[in-house]
Write a protein that holds these residues in place. Sequence first.
Motif, PDB file in Angstrom:
ATOM      1  N   ASN A 123      18.511 -75.755  39.458  1.00 33.23           N
ATOM      2  CA  ASN A 123      18.326 -76.687  40.568  1.00 33.23           C
ATOM      3  C   ASN A 123      16.870 -77.028  40.849  1.00 33.23           C
ATOM      4  OD1 ASN A 123      17.274 -74.530  42.055  1.00 33.23           O
ATOM      5  ND2 ASN A 123      19.115 -74.245  43.293  1.00 33.23           N
ATOM      6  N   GLY A 124      15.916 -76.355  40.200  1.00 36.83           N
ATOM      7  CA  GLY A 124      14.520 -76.707  40.338  1.00 36.83           C
ATOM      8  C   GLY A 124      13.918 -76.423  41.697  1.00 36.83           C
ATOM      9  N   ARG A 125      14.642 -75.722  42.558  1.00 38.33           N
ATOM     10  CA  ARG A 125      14.133 -75.513  43.919  1.00 38.33           C
ATOM     11  C   ARG A 125      13.200 -74.299  43.989  1.00 38.33           C
ATOM     12  NH1 ARG A 125      19.129 -77.302  47.973  1.00 38.33           N
ATOM     13  NH2 ARG A 125      18.821 -79.541  47.658  1.00 38.33           N
ATOM     14  N   PRO A 126      13.674 -73.067  43.796  1.00 42.24           N
ATOM     15  CA  PRO A 126      12.719 -71.961  43.720  1.00 42.24           C
ATOM     16  C   PRO A 126      12.080 -71.924  42.334  1.00 42.24           C
ATOM     17  CG  PRO A 126      14.925 -71.123  43.390  1.00 42.24           C
ATOM     18  CD  PRO A 126      15.069 -72.604  43.662  1.00 42.24           C
ATOM     19  N   PRO A 127      10.992 -71.187  42.159  1.00 46.94           N
ATOM     20  CA  PRO A 127      10.377 -71.102  40.826  1.00 46.94           C
ATOM     21  C   PRO A 127      11.357 -70.652  39.749  1.00 46.94           C
ATOM     22  CG  PRO A 127       8.854 -70.269  42.465  1.00 46.94           C
ATOM     23  CD  PRO A 127      10.157 -70.530  43.186  1.00 46.94           C
ATOM     24  N   LEU A 128      12.243 -69.694  40.068  1.00 46.49           N
ATOM     25  CA  LEU A 128      13.200 -69.236  39.059  1.00 46.49           C
ATOM     26  C   LEU A 128      14.152 -70.355  38.646  1.00 46.49           C
ATOM     27  CD1 LEU A 128      14.253 -66.867  37.368  1.00 46.49           C
ATOM     28  CD2 LEU A 128      15.742 -66.251  39.287  1.00 46.49           C
ATOM     29  N   GLY A 129      14.499 -71.224  39.591  1.00 47.00           N
ATOM     30  CA  GLY A 129      15.384 -72.339  39.283  1.00 47.00           C
ATOM     31  C   GLY A 129      14.721 -73.455  38.508  1.00 47.00           C
ATOM     32  N   SER A 130      13.427 -73.291  38.210  1.00 50.02           N
ATOM     33  CA  SER A 130      12.687 -74.294  37.452  1.00 50.02           C
ATOM     34  C   SER A 130      12.403 -73.871  36.018  1.00 50.02           C
ATOM     35  CB  SER A 130      11.350 -74.585  38.151  1.00 50.02           C
ATOM     36  OG  SER A 130      11.551 -75.051  39.469  1.00 50.02           O
ATOM     37  N   VAL A 131      12.643 -72.597  35.677  1.00 50.20           N
ATOM     38  CA  VAL A 131      12.291 -72.100  34.351  1.00 50.20           C
ATOM     39  C   VAL A 131      13.097 -72.798  33.266  1.00 50.20           C
ATOM     40  CG1 VAL A 131      12.291 -70.086  32.832  1.00 50.20           C
ATOM     41  CG2 VAL A 131      11.536 -69.860  35.209  1.00 50.20           C
ATOM     42  N   LEU A 132      14.414 -72.784  33.367  1.00 47.15           N
ATOM     43  CA  LEU A 132      15.256 -73.365  32.320  1.00 47.15           C
ATOM     44  C   LEU A 132      15.139 -74.887  32.263  1.00 47.15           C
ATOM     45  CD1 LEU A 132      18.377 -71.036  32.716  1.00 47.15           C
ATOM     46  CD2 LEU A 132      16.650 -70.969  30.901  1.00 47.15           C
ATOM     47  N   PRO A 133      15.267 -75.598  33.381  1.00 49.56           N
ATOM     48  CA  PRO A 133      15.085 -77.059  33.275  1.00 49.56           C
ATOM     49  C   PRO A 133      13.673 -77.443  32.872  1.00 49.56           C
ATOM     50  CG  PRO A 133      15.340 -76.396  35.566  1.00 49.56           C
ATOM     51  CD  PRO A 133      15.687 -75.203  34.732  1.00 49.56           C
ATOM     52  N   GLY A 134      12.693 -76.542  33.089  1.00 48.28           N
ATOM     53  CA  GLY A 134      11.325 -76.831  32.714  1.00 48.28           C
ATOM     54  C   GLY A 134      11.100 -76.895  31.215  1.00 48.28           C
ATOM     55  N   LEU A 135      12.077 -76.447  30.420  1.00 45.48           N
ATOM     56  CA  LEU A 135      11.982 -76.568  28.971  1.00 45.48           C
ATOM     57  C   LEU A 135      12.135 -78.007  28.500  1.00 45.48           C
ATOM     58  CD1 LEU A 135      14.228 -73.529  27.917  1.00 45.48           C
ATOM     59  CD2 LEU A 135      11.726 -73.613  27.880  1.00 45.48           C
ATOM     60  N   PHE A 136      12.740 -78.844  29.335  1.00 45.66           N
ATOM     61  CA  PHE A 136      13.128 -80.193  28.941  1.00 45.66           C
ATOM     62  C   PHE A 136      12.096 -81.223  29.387  1.00 45.66           C
ATOM     63  CE2 PHE A 136      16.908 -77.690  28.914  1.00 45.66           C
ATOM     64  CZ  PHE A 136      17.722 -78.230  27.932  1.00 45.66           C
ATOM     65  N   GLN A 137      12.040 -82.326  28.649  1.00 46.58           N
ATOM     66  CA  GLN A 137      11.158 -83.425  29.023  1.00 46.58           C
ATOM     67  C   GLN A 137      11.620 -84.098  30.314  1.00 46.58           C
ATOM     68  OE1 GLN A 137      11.803 -85.481  25.329  1.00 46.58           O
ATOM     69  NE2 GLN A 137       9.722 -85.057  24.592  1.00 46.58           N
ATOM     70  N   GLU A 138      12.909 -84.049  30.561  1.00 47.91           N
ATOM     71  CA  GLU A 138      13.503 -84.723  31.721  1.00 47.91           C
ATOM     72  C   GLU A 138      14.632 -83.837  32.236  1.00 47.91           C
ATOM     73  OE1 GLU A 138      16.191 -88.781  32.370  1.00 47.91           O
ATOM     74  OE2 GLU A 138      14.756 -88.685  30.714  1.00 47.91           O
ATOM     75  N   SER A 139      14.663 -83.603  33.534  1.00 45.34           N
ATOM     76  CA  SER A 139      15.745 -82.783  34.095  1.00 45.34           C
ATOM     77  C   SER A 139      16.252 -83.415  35.381  1.00 45.34           C
ATOM     78  CB  SER A 139      15.272 -81.353  34.355  1.00 45.34           C
ATOM     79  OG  SER A 139      14.253 -81.329  35.333  1.00 45.34           O
ATOM     80  N   HIS A 140      17.545 -83.207  35.610  1.00 46.16           N
ATOM     81  CA  HIS A 140      18.212 -83.791  36.774  1.00 46.16           C
ATOM     82  C   HIS A 140      19.036 -82.723  37.483  1.00 46.16           C
ATOM     83  CE1 HIS A 140      17.471 -87.988  35.397  1.00 46.16           C
ATOM     84  NE2 HIS A 140      17.532 -87.425  34.202  1.00 46.16           N
ATOM     85  N   TRP A 141      18.900 -82.683  38.789  1.00 46.77           N
ATOM     86  CA  TRP A 141      19.782 -81.859  39.615  1.00 46.77           C
ATOM     87  C   TRP A 141      19.768 -82.419  41.021  1.00 46.77           C
ATOM     88  CZ3 TRP A 141      20.179 -79.186  44.137  1.00 46.77           C
ATOM     89  CH2 TRP A 141      21.315 -78.389  44.284  1.00 46.77           C
ATOM     90  N   GLU A 142      20.939 -82.394  41.651  1.00 49.05           N
ATOM     91  CA  GLU A 142      21.058 -82.718  43.065  1.00 49.05           C
ATOM     92  C   GLU A 142      22.264 -81.956  43.596  1.00 49.05           C
ATOM     93  OE1 GLU A 142      23.232 -86.995  43.042  1.00 49.05           O
ATOM     94  OE2 GLU A 142      21.191 -86.981  42.257  1.00 49.05           O
ATOM     95  N   PRO A 143      22.393 -81.822  44.908  1.00 47.33           N
ATOM     96  CA  PRO A 143      23.489 -81.021  45.463  1.00 47.33           C
ATOM     97  C   PRO A 143      24.876 -81.435  44.971  1.00 47.33           C
ATOM     98  CG  PRO A 143      21.875 -81.440  47.164  1.00 47.33           C
ATOM     99  CD  PRO A 143      21.441 -82.248  45.969  1.00 47.33           C
TER     100      PRO A 143
END
Length: 275
Positions: A123-143
């Motif tokens: 979900n990119g919200r806390p730092p831990l939630g950004s690790v996996l999507p941070g591998l990608f050039q483009e990431s999407h998440w919303e509630p």
Amino acid sequence: MNGIVGSHDLLLVTLDTLRYDVAAELAAAGRIPNLARHLPGGAWELRHAPGSFTYASHQAIFAGFLPTPAAPGPHPRLFAASFAGSETTADGTYVFQETPDLVSALAHEGYRTVCVGGVGFFNGRPPLGSVLPGLFQESHWEPSFGVASPTSFASQVERAEEVVAALPRERRLFLFVNVSALHQPNWFHTPGATREAGDSRETHAAALEYVDRHIGRLFAAMSSRRDCFAIVCSDHGTAYGDDGFTGHRLGHESVWNVPYAHFILPGPDSMETTA
């Protein structure tokens, strides 16, 4: 895979927490027709998860360690980092030399790498939630993509369709979708169910039926430009009171046994089949 990478679009779908036994039963009973028509022989392959919860399993998957066939090995892998002494790297393995993960390796090959997240680790919200999507050039998440949304997968598919439509036709695409619908809470996928009654093996199955009703749109989008190599699997299962266990991040067969399949989605100019 050396003949696939560079010529095909790539799709990786993780059906988060999906148990093998539930997936196999629904396929055999004809309850997931849109998935089953693409499964080799109409059935899931039984494999062992590389981790017992989402973060651990996806770190392994993105390093090339997909779920392992549930039989004595060694089993050649589709993708692998260059690693001295690897017993599962074979002639057909796509080996990435310069990067530690498949996502960045595909970006190096010219692919647009896109993540459509689902559970909280994406979900990119806390730092831990950004690790996996941070591998990608483009990431999407919303509630609306998350575990609490009864329409999560339909919303994820809509975003995936937008991603495909916006990408120049000549650009190769690696799309990853983490499907949150199977994860707890899933009680709302069963008509008449209540929050108080909670989740169960039956509501887990109903969530897979819900996913099946929409996954054809995802497959159609990903094969709309060219042939697409697709991997659909679970990252780990989950327990619903099995031998007293509930949830995952634990060592029980309901967690370790996962469904797996890979297949070609033929593009508009292809003569390939999904068999």
